[in-house]
Scaffold this motif. Sequence first.
Motif, short mmCIF file in Angstrom:
data_model
loop_
_atom_site.label_atom_id
_atom_site.label_comp_id
_atom_site.label_asym_id
_atom_site.label_seq_id
_atom_site.Cartn_x
_atom_site.Cartn_y
_atom_site.Cartn_z
N ALA A 36 95.77 13.68 112.61
CA ALA A 36 96.67 14.21 113.63
C ALA A 36 97.76 13.20 113.96
O ALA A 36 97.54 11.99 113.91
CB ALA A 36 95.90 14.56 114.90
N LEU A 37 98.94 13.73 114.28
CA LEU A 37 100.07 12.93 114.75
C LEU A 37 100.40 13.41 116.15
O LEU A 37 100.75 14.58 116.35
CB LEU A 37 101.27 13.12 113.82
N ILE A 38 100.24 12.53 117.14
CA ILE A 38 100.47 12.92 118.52
C ILE A 38 101.53 12.02 119.15
O ILE A 38 101.88 10.98 118.60
CB ILE A 38 99.17 12.89 119.35
N GLY A 39 102.00 12.42 120.31
CA GLY A 39 102.98 11.65 121.05
C GLY A 39 103.74 12.54 122.01
O GLY A 39 103.66 13.78 121.91
N PRO A 40 104.46 11.96 122.95
CA PRO A 40 105.22 12.76 123.92
C PRO A 40 106.27 13.62 123.23
O PRO A 40 106.64 13.38 122.07
CB PRO A 40 105.88 11.69 124.81
N ASN A 41 106.79 14.61 123.95
CA ASN A 41 107.90 15.40 123.43
C ASN A 41 109.07 14.49 123.12
O ASN A 41 109.40 13.58 123.89
CB ASN A 41 108.34 16.45 124.47
N GLY A 42 109.70 14.71 121.96
CA GLY A 42 110.82 13.88 121.56
C GLY A 42 110.44 12.59 120.88
O GLY A 42 111.32 11.75 120.59
N ALA A 43 109.15 12.42 120.58
CA ALA A 43 108.70 11.16 119.96
C ALA A 43 109.09 11.06 118.49
O ALA A 43 109.05 9.97 117.91
CB ALA A 43 107.19 11.02 120.11
N GLY A 44 109.43 12.19 117.86
CA GLY A 44 109.82 12.17 116.45
C GLY A 44 108.81 12.81 115.52
O GLY A 44 108.91 12.68 114.30
N LYS A 45 107.85 13.54 116.06
CA LYS A 45 106.75 14.08 115.24
C LYS A 45 107.25 15.13 114.24
O LYS A 45 106.95 15.05 113.05
CB LYS A 45 105.68 14.69 116.16
N THR A 46 108.00 16.11 114.73
CA THR A 46 108.50 17.15 113.82
C THR A 46 109.51 16.57 112.84
O THR A 46 109.59 17.00 111.69
CB THR A 46 109.10 18.32 114.62
N THR A 47 110.30 15.60 113.28
CA THR A 47 111.22 14.91 112.36
C THR A 47 110.45 14.26 111.21
O THR A 47 110.88 14.32 110.05
CB THR A 47 112.05 13.85 113.11
N ALA A 48 109.31 13.67 111.53
CA ALA A 48 108.46 13.07 110.48
C ALA A 48 108.00 14.14 109.50
O ALA A 48 108.05 13.94 108.28
CB ALA A 48 107.27 12.37 111.11
N PHE A 49 107.56 15.30 110.01
CA PHE A 49 107.15 16.40 109.14
C PHE A 49 108.31 16.84 108.26
O PHE A 49 108.13 17.11 107.06
CB PHE A 49 106.68 17.59 110.00
N ASN A 50 109.50 16.93 108.84
CA ASN A 50 110.66 17.39 108.08
C ASN A 50 111.04 16.40 106.98
O ASN A 50 111.52 16.81 105.91
CB ASN A 50 111.84 17.62 109.02
N CYS A 51 110.82 15.12 107.22
CA CYS A 51 111.07 14.12 106.17
C CYS A 51 110.04 14.23 105.05
O CYS A 51 110.37 14.16 103.86
CB CYS A 51 111.04 12.71 106.76
N ILE A 52 108.79 14.42 105.42
CA ILE A 52 107.71 14.50 104.44
C ILE A 52 107.86 15.72 103.55
O ILE A 52 107.58 15.66 102.34
CB ILE A 52 106.34 14.51 105.16
N THR A 53 108.32 16.84 104.11
CA THR A 53 108.41 18.09 103.35
C THR A 53 109.76 18.31 102.70
O THR A 53 109.99 19.35 102.07
CB THR A 53 108.08 19.30 104.26
N GLY A 54 110.69 17.36 102.85
CA GLY A 54 111.96 17.46 102.16
C GLY A 54 113.05 18.21 102.89
O GLY A 54 114.15 18.39 102.37
N ILE A 55 112.77 18.66 104.11
CA ILE A 55 113.81 19.34 104.89
C ILE A 55 114.90 18.35 105.27
O ILE A 55 116.09 18.66 105.23
CB ILE A 55 113.20 20.01 106.13
N TYR A 56 114.49 17.14 105.66
CA TYR A 56 115.41 16.03 105.87
C TYR A 56 115.20 15.00 104.76
O TYR A 56 114.07 14.78 104.33
CB TYR A 56 115.16 15.31 107.19
N GLU A 57 116.29 14.38 104.33
CA GLU A 57 116.15 13.19 103.47
C GLU A 57 116.16 11.99 104.40
O GLU A 57 117.14 11.75 105.10
CB GLU A 57 117.29 13.10 102.47
N PRO A 58 115.07 11.22 104.45
CA PRO A 58 115.04 10.09 105.38
C PRO A 58 116.12 9.06 105.07
O PRO A 58 116.59 8.97 103.93
CB PRO A 58 113.64 9.51 105.17
N THR A 59 116.51 8.33 106.08
CA THR A 59 117.47 7.25 105.87
C THR A 59 116.84 6.15 105.03
O THR A 59 117.49 5.55 104.17
CB THR A 59 117.92 6.67 107.23
#
Length: 282
Positions: A36-59
């Motif tokens: 599990a990946l937890i943290g407050p709202n805005g912590a970057g959790k969904t951004t991490a998922f989007n990087c892992i799945t290719g929706i975002y290309e990480p910096t």
Amino acid sequence: MSKNNILIAEHISMQFGGVLAINDLSINVGVNEIVALIGPNGAGKTTAFNCITGIYEPTVGKIVFDGHTVIGAFPKNRQKKDFLGTLPEHEIERVSNTPDRITRKGMARTFQNIRLFGNLSVIENVLIAKHTNAKQNVFSAVLRLNSSEEKRMLEESKELLDMQGLIEYKDERAGSLPYGLQRRLEIARALALDPKLLLLDEPAAGMNPQETHELTELISKIRDDYKLGIFMIEHHMDLVMGISDRVYVLDFGKLIAEGTPDEIQNNEHVIDAYLGVVEENA
């Protein structure tokens, strides 16, 4: 890479303009593990998922899935000069993949906001996912030369719906289902892709306590029956602590803790940043 890890993310950072959403995140998920990946709202959790799945290309960063690098990124020139985060010691070779190609490699996910084909039937939603991996071309499909495969996909789709408690709704319009059942349908559709890793983005969002309890049992059953890794974002701590083998905690895009559920619940940094806030607002 350990042969027991289906996913390894190394030094992942994501910067949007002058905002550093994730900074130097490294995580791994075992072949038959619930993480599990937890943290407050805005912590970057969904951004991490989007990087892992290719929706975002990480910096910056590298994603290794099933033993192969599927994403690699490292800032160059002006991007490197403007980067606000922590760079790894060694440059990472660039590797690019689109979300659909990563999905075909065996990584499936659900979304925080449900993304079903609302006007199609429940079973049609699952069949569309099944067709992603179908062994047929346009010629054979038009001439219906693969009727045995079509029959197999239909039966497997029914089995998935039965597992999710949705078989009685198979011919109903997906958008007409109650919210909790739509969540289950989205999981069934992800499983129809025959994944090696299942990513769940807040699967219990909008569910009542009984539905959340049933979902907790279902996620454990999916791991046991399908022998796959599960990586999830979730705010329901009873669910997270009840079934996770390990937990990562993000705060302002930075990893502040990782460990077993017991270790996380007794971590002072986590209590201050997240769990304590939850208790105070309960």
